[in-house]
Every structure is written in C-alpha cells, then in structure tokens.
Design an enzyme around this catalytic site. Sequence first.
Site, short mmCIF file in Angstrom:
data_model
loop_
_atom_site.label_atom_id
_atom_site.label_comp_id
_atom_site.label_asym_id
_atom_site.label_seq_id
_atom_site.Cartn_x
_atom_site.Cartn_y
_atom_site.Cartn_z
N GLN A 80 -29.34 17.99 40.19
CA GLN A 80 -28.55 16.78 39.93
C GLN A 80 -29.34 15.47 39.94
OE1 GLN A 80 -24.55 14.40 41.42
NE2 GLN A 80 -24.89 16.39 42.26
N GLU A 133 -28.81 17.44 48.39
CA GLU A 133 -27.90 16.32 48.66
C GLU A 133 -27.63 16.04 50.15
OE1 GLU A 133 -25.84 14.16 46.50
OE2 GLU A 133 -25.61 13.33 48.49
N ASP A 162 -28.19 12.66 45.57
CA ASP A 162 -28.59 13.12 44.24
C ASP A 162 -28.45 12.05 43.16
OD1 ASP A 162 -29.37 15.62 45.05
OD2 ASP A 162 -27.48 16.58 44.60
N GLY A 215 -17.09 -4.68 56.28
CA GLY A 215 -17.54 -6.06 56.44
C GLY A 215 -16.66 -6.82 57.40
N GLY A 216 -16.34 -8.04 57.07
CA GLY A 216 -15.54 -8.87 57.96
C GLY A 216 -14.04 -8.68 57.76
#
Length: 416
Positions: free
Chosen positions: A17, A140, A169, A248-249
């Site tokens: 892959q 992978e 991959d 995140g925030g």
Amino acid sequence: MSKPLEGIKIIDFTHVQAGPACTQMLAWFGADVIKVERPGAGDVTRSQLRDIPGVDALYFTMLNSNKRSLTLDTKTADGKEILTKLIKESDVLVENFGPGALDRMGFTWEHIRELNPGMIVASVKGFSDGHHYEDLKVYENVAQCAGGAASTTGFDDGPPTVSAAALGDSNTGMHLAIGILTALRSRDVTGRGQKVAVSMQDSVLNLCRVKLRDQQRLDRVGYLEEYPQYPHGTFSDVVPRGGNAGGGGQPGWVLKCKGWENDPNAYIYFTIQGHAWAPICRAIGKEEWIDDPAYMTAQARQDKIFSIFGTIEEWLKDKTKFEAVDVLRKFDIPCSPVLSMKEIANDPSLRASGTITEVDHKERGKYLTVGSPIKFSDLKVEIKGSPLLGEHTDEILESLGYSQNQIAALHEQRVV
Ligand code: COA
C-alpha cells in the site's frame, strides 16, 4: 487537456500500500507509471483478500489505477539489462522493498546515478536510514505503534489502539509524493536527481505532532486540561489515550443519537467551540446556561463537560444523526454524523465530486474506488482501471527496442 505530470516516466517498484498509493496519485496527475512486477505473481495484493476467484483483488485495483504493468524478473541477467534501459530513460524510480533489497538486486543508488544522473530514487522504509531499527520490515500497524499513534489512541482503560486510517501506509505514500515533486522541481533547476527517503515511523509521527506538543506540556504542568482525565482523573508522566476528546482547544465527544442501541454508527461528533456557546445553548434548549457563571466560560465548563455532553445526548434521543446535524448546522456548530462506509459509498455529494468514483476493470467489471481528494481548477482527474499483470509488457519492451522474436524469447525464459 494535457496533464501536469505528462512526460514524467516513473519506474514503479512498489507493492502493498505505502508505495502504490504514492505512484497512483502521480499517475492520476499524468505521469507514465510503469509498475514492475515479478512474472507469474505480481504485487501480493493482486491475490490478497480476493472477493472474486481469479480476479485481481480490490486491494490491488484501488491502489494501482492509471498505471501500466510490466512483468520483469530483475534477478536475471536479461531482466537487469531491461531495467538498466528503463532507468536510462526514466525520471523517477519508486520502491518500498524491505531494507537493502534494491542494493541486493544490483541497483544501488550510486549505480543508478551513474546510469542516469537526473534520476530521482524515492524509497519508503519502515524506519529511516541509520535508525537502530533500520533493518526491520514494517507494515501499517507496526508503524502506527512506532510513530506514537497507537500509544495515544483509544480509551484510558484500554490497550494501545491502531487507527483504521492508513497512517503508516498511504500517509507515508503521500509524504513520498511531496518529496518526489520537490526533487523534480529541484532537478528542473540543477539538472541533478537525488535520493528521496521517507520512513513510515516519521510519517506517522508527523501526523502525531500534537501529541509531542502534549508530552512537553505534560512534562511542564503535570496535566492536560482538554483530556477526559482532567480534572477528575489522574495523569502519569506520559501522554494518555484521550478517547474521543477534541484534540485542540475545543472540547468534543462522540454522542449517541436515536437508534444507537441497534445501529453501531447512530452517533454524531459534537464540538463545543468556545465562541459558539450561546448558539449551542439555544440549539439544545438550555438558554439558561448562556449567562450562567457556572457554564458561560470554557474554564467553568471544564469540570462538568461530561454532564454537559449527557444533557446534549438527552436532546439527541429523539433525533437521528442526520436530523441532529440538520438542526445544529443552522446554529453554526461544528459537527458531523458518524458515517458508515456504506453511507459514504452512496453519498451523492462524494459521487458528484468524484471522491467516490465507479471504475471499470477488464475482468472485474465496475467497482468503487476513492478518487482524487485533491481538486484542481484546471485538471479533471480521470480514474482508470488498474492494469492486469503484465498487460503492458510487450509494448514497453518494444519501446525499449526489443524485437518480437526477442520478446517471445524473454517470455519463454520467464524473464518477463
Ligand atoms: N524480480 C525479482 N525479484 C524481485 C522483484 C522482481 N520484479 N520484485 C521484488 N523482488 C524481490 C526483492 O528483490 C527481494 O529479494 P531479496 O530479499 O532476496 O533481496 C524480495 O523480492 C522480497 O522483497 P521484500 O520487499 O523484502 O518483500 P517481503 O514480502 O518480504 O516484505 C514488506 C514486504 C512490505 C514488509 C517489505 O517490503 C518492507 O518492509 N517494505 C518497506 C516498508 C513498507 O513499505 N511497508 C509497507 C507496505 S504497505
């Protein structure tokens, strides 16, 4: 319409892959990608996870569209001669063999450079050159574990977890494609080719950089306020698994919708974007929270974030995931239904944009694949079926100057 990479010839020594995803994309954009495969067998994915006996598996067809296939035993003298001719007239050689395989074949970087100083040799390996694991073969999930994805994915009370997304991959293949295009641009200026190497570990880590951010924050302050472990749980000295928390925030979580008891994907992802607090309260009928000091700031909400999600789930109880998103979108709340692959396959918008596309294959007939996720104003990417094993062997040999008799002899000796 001419395609931007037309005229670029790529020897595609990739398999499985990581490499094929890279060269497939370059083929979509116009490069002549010649997939070199062992006679008789070819890329192992041709026969892996087959759904139709004797027909190339979807694993292969979905990663090798728009390419040509040349069968060639590069361990024979004749095979080496053919490869040498190809190298002399190509621009890029891409490979993702196990460590040292190209050298053992007799095609070291130094030798290839002698044959064609403009050649770009692009490689995927599990670990980078000089790494203490550089000798390892990698797939992978091995890369996801080595690159920091597995230790930071999953739930706190469960084991390290790999993602279904091909971070090791296809993601590495995309990094390699950027490297190849950069080296081609450099060659335009200097006339010289170069070696481009991408490791799967590095590519996974590049996508996990926010987790390295978190490790340093944790080292300094001892907690991570956006993780579900805060403020009621405990932190050790390593970044924990954060479940479905927003990275995140903006706090977020996967929330149950109507029918979740029987449908594994009857959920939405809900994000509490700081400045969208008032619209969220209006959307879920909790106007009283808008100006309540116990709820009105992100900090005030932190210690009761899961009870807030619980209240939103109450509101979701009588709504399907699609109905819920249709309401929430009117309030500008970042959210999405959790889509199954079946829903994605039939999504009219994805069909219309060509991101999900139906392709014709000589033996399989029609099948679905993922088209180009990159859209251009001046290029319409056309996805063609993958080649049969050795489908283009004769025409490629002819173009290298071999006569019909010589080609017949090469077939006879199983060189091609
Ligand atoms: N003619 C003759 N020999 C060929 C050939 C051809 N056309 N194509 C491949 N071979 C040979 C190679 O030269 C190699 O021979 P050698 O080991 O005797 O020198 C042999 O086939 C096996 O190659 P290898 O790539 O090591 O295959 P594998 O099946 O043992 O390992 C991987 C598969 C994916 C684990 C390994 O290729 C790898 O680690 N690749 C780098 C990381 C990677 O891309 N992994 C992700 C794949 S999605």
